[in-house]
Design an enzyme around this catalytic site. Structure first.
Site, PDB file in Angstrom:
ATOM      1  N   ASP A  77       0.736  -1.620  -0.128  1.00  0.00           N
ATOM      2  CA  ASP A  77      -0.218  -0.134  -0.195  1.00  0.00           C
ATOM      3  C   ASP A  77       1.055   1.513   0.232  1.00  0.00           C
ATOM      4  O   ASP A  77       2.074   1.706   0.769  1.00  0.00           O
ATOM      5  CB  ASP A  77      -1.032   0.263   1.291  1.00  0.00           C
ATOM      6  CG  ASP A  77      -0.247  -0.313   2.761  1.00  0.00           C
ATOM      7  OD1 ASP A  77       0.427  -1.162   2.512  1.00  0.00           O
ATOM      8  OD2 ASP A  77      -0.629   0.285   3.641  1.00  0.00           O
ATOM      9  N   GLU A 135      -0.743  -2.220   5.480  1.00  0.00           N
ATOM     10  CA  GLU A 135       0.342  -2.229   6.897  1.00  0.00           C
ATOM     11  C   GLU A 135      -0.121  -0.538   6.970  1.00  0.00           C
ATOM     12  O   GLU A 135       0.150  -0.321   8.405  1.00  0.00           O
ATOM     13  CB  GLU A 135       1.653  -2.308   5.932  1.00  0.00           C
ATOM     14  CG  GLU A 135       2.976  -2.043   7.407  1.00  0.00           C
ATOM     15  CD  GLU A 135       3.521  -0.917   7.878  1.00  0.00           C
ATOM     16  OE1 GLU A 135       2.913  -0.969   8.820  1.00  0.00           O
ATOM     17  OE2 GLU A 135       3.040  -0.162   7.267  1.00  0.00           O
TER      18      GLU A 135
HETATM   19 ZN   LIG Z   1       5.089   3.837   6.299  1.00  0.00          ZN
HETATM   20 ZN   LIG Z   2       6.772   1.111   5.355  1.00  0.00          ZN
END
Ligand SMILES: [Zn+2]
Ligand SMILES: [Zn+2]
Length: 388
Positions: A77, A135
């Site tokens: 991401d 994440e």
């Molecule tokens: Zn990051």
């Molecule tokens: Zn990262």
């Protein structure tokens, strides 16, 4: 020099990275990135594909012989920010950019999968490549991948993160214990009762309640946690009142809480909640508390860390592998330790002298692409040594 070094698809890997970099997607919305990864994995010819969630991809490579299972993880991401670096493959999406380097992680893991897919016949065991979504956004994608059950059988998990301001291609590992901290916190509204400043007997002063809470919180680290173990509580925000002669009716505070041990994390949370509850009760105030748990600390396993460091030394040379200090960043890679021992690795992306002096999440974040070759070599050798 290993024979397989020439199997690393360097040019392709860089073109994959640039494609992903130009087309960043936010957490939980990595549809095109996941499709891109899936298509590449399929093209390697012998990797099974599983979709643990809508925007994550798991590749499974079964070696010619039975053996253990290792998980390699890349996150995919991007961040909600405007890129300000001057690269020719700058983000084409307004307000979205790969400024944490997850484009690099994804491209490296694809290259690693390609190399290993060509070495399938010599592998004793299974490699799982997880291309993880989200994440950057709490609660993080790793938990939903674990909950899907598709990686329950792993014996170890390894994740790499690119970090600028470190020598290009160098590897840094915290050999055992916490590599990152857990980053929790709370948001608290205290409801008192307003009154004229000259008539405190008619009110419940939320400023007194709030300051008592802040003072009590100072004892949580000093009296309830083990001396020498990192733990921090910072009340970074406290707001109440508008005038010298008015007792306000409410106060607000927010705090950041860092720990490196699950037991301490639990204990601190319990104590903070008790202090808030008891102090408010003592003064007759009520409250609304939002205690937020972010990611747990990444705790590196000694054996897996040794394996990674030895593997990195084997392919990069002794001088390129270093012990890393604890960093205060946090990472949802920590969740994988619920199912197996883990090692989180930092890969140097180049120094300020290389034009890579801006930290992760900075709008001018940039790295040297040569560093990716070191990342792939480390990932591949770690798998080869683990599945020997
Ligand atoms: Zn990051
Ligand atoms: Zn990262």
């Amino acid at each position: 020099m290993k024979e397989w070094f020439n199997k690393i698809p360097v040019e392709e890997m860089i073109s994959w990275r640039r494609h992903i970099h130009e087309n960043p997607e936010l957490s939980y919305k990595e549809y095109n990135t996941a499709a891109f990864v899936e298509e590449k994995l399929r093209s390697f010819g012998n990797i099974e594909i599983v979709k643990p969630t809508e925007t994550s991809v798991l590749g499974i490579l079964r070696g010619a012989k039975e053996g253990k299972t290792i998980l390699l993880r890349a996150d995919m991401d991007a961040l909600p920010m405007q890129e300000e670096s001057d690269v020719p493959f700058k983000s084409k999406v307004e307000g979205v950019a790969h400024t944490c380097g997850h484009d690099i992680h994804t491209a490296m893991l694809l290259a690693t999968a390609k190399v290993l897919s060509e070495l399938k016949d010599s592998l004793h065991g299974t490699v799982k490549f997880i291309f993880q979504h989200a994440e950057e956004l709490n609660p993080g994608g790793s938990q939903s991948i674990i909950d899907s059950g598709v990686i329950n059988d792993i014996d170890a998990a390894v994740g790499l993160h690119i970090i600028p301001n470190l020598e290009c291609g160098s590897i840094h590992v915290r050999p055992v214990g916490a590599a990152t901290t857990a980053a929790d916190g709370f948001f608290l509204n205290i409801q008192g009762k307003g009154s004229h400043g000259s008539m405190p007997q008619n009110g419940i002063d939320p400023i007194i309640v709030g300051t008592q809470i802040i003072n009590q919180l100072q004892t949580v680290i000093s009296r309830y946690t083990t001396p020498g173990e990192l733990a921090v509580i910072t009340v970074g925000e406290f707001k109440a009142g508008d005038a010298p002669n008015i007792i306000p009716d409410k106060a607000y505070m927010s705090a950041s809480i860092r720990t490196i041990n699950d037991e301490t994390r639990e204990k601190v949370e319990k104590r903070v909640k008790e202090i808030i509850d008891n102090t408010c009760k003592t003064y007759g105030a009520t409250y609304d508390l939002d205690y937020q748990r972010a990611y747990a600390a990444v705790i590196n396993d000694k054996t897996v860390s040794e394996l990674v460091m030895d593997s990195a030394r084997e392919v990069l040379g002794e001088s390129m592998v270093k012990e890393a200090p604890l960093t205060s960043a946090s990472e949802d890679f920590s969740n994988y330790r619920q199912i197996a021992p883990i090692c989180f690795v930092q890969l140097g992306g180049g120094t300020a002298a290389d034009g890579c002096g801006f930290a992760n999440h900075h709008p001018k974040f940039n790295i040297k692409e040569e560093s990716m070759i070191s990342g792939v070599k480390t990932e591949v050798q770690t798998v080869l040594n683990f599945l020997k």
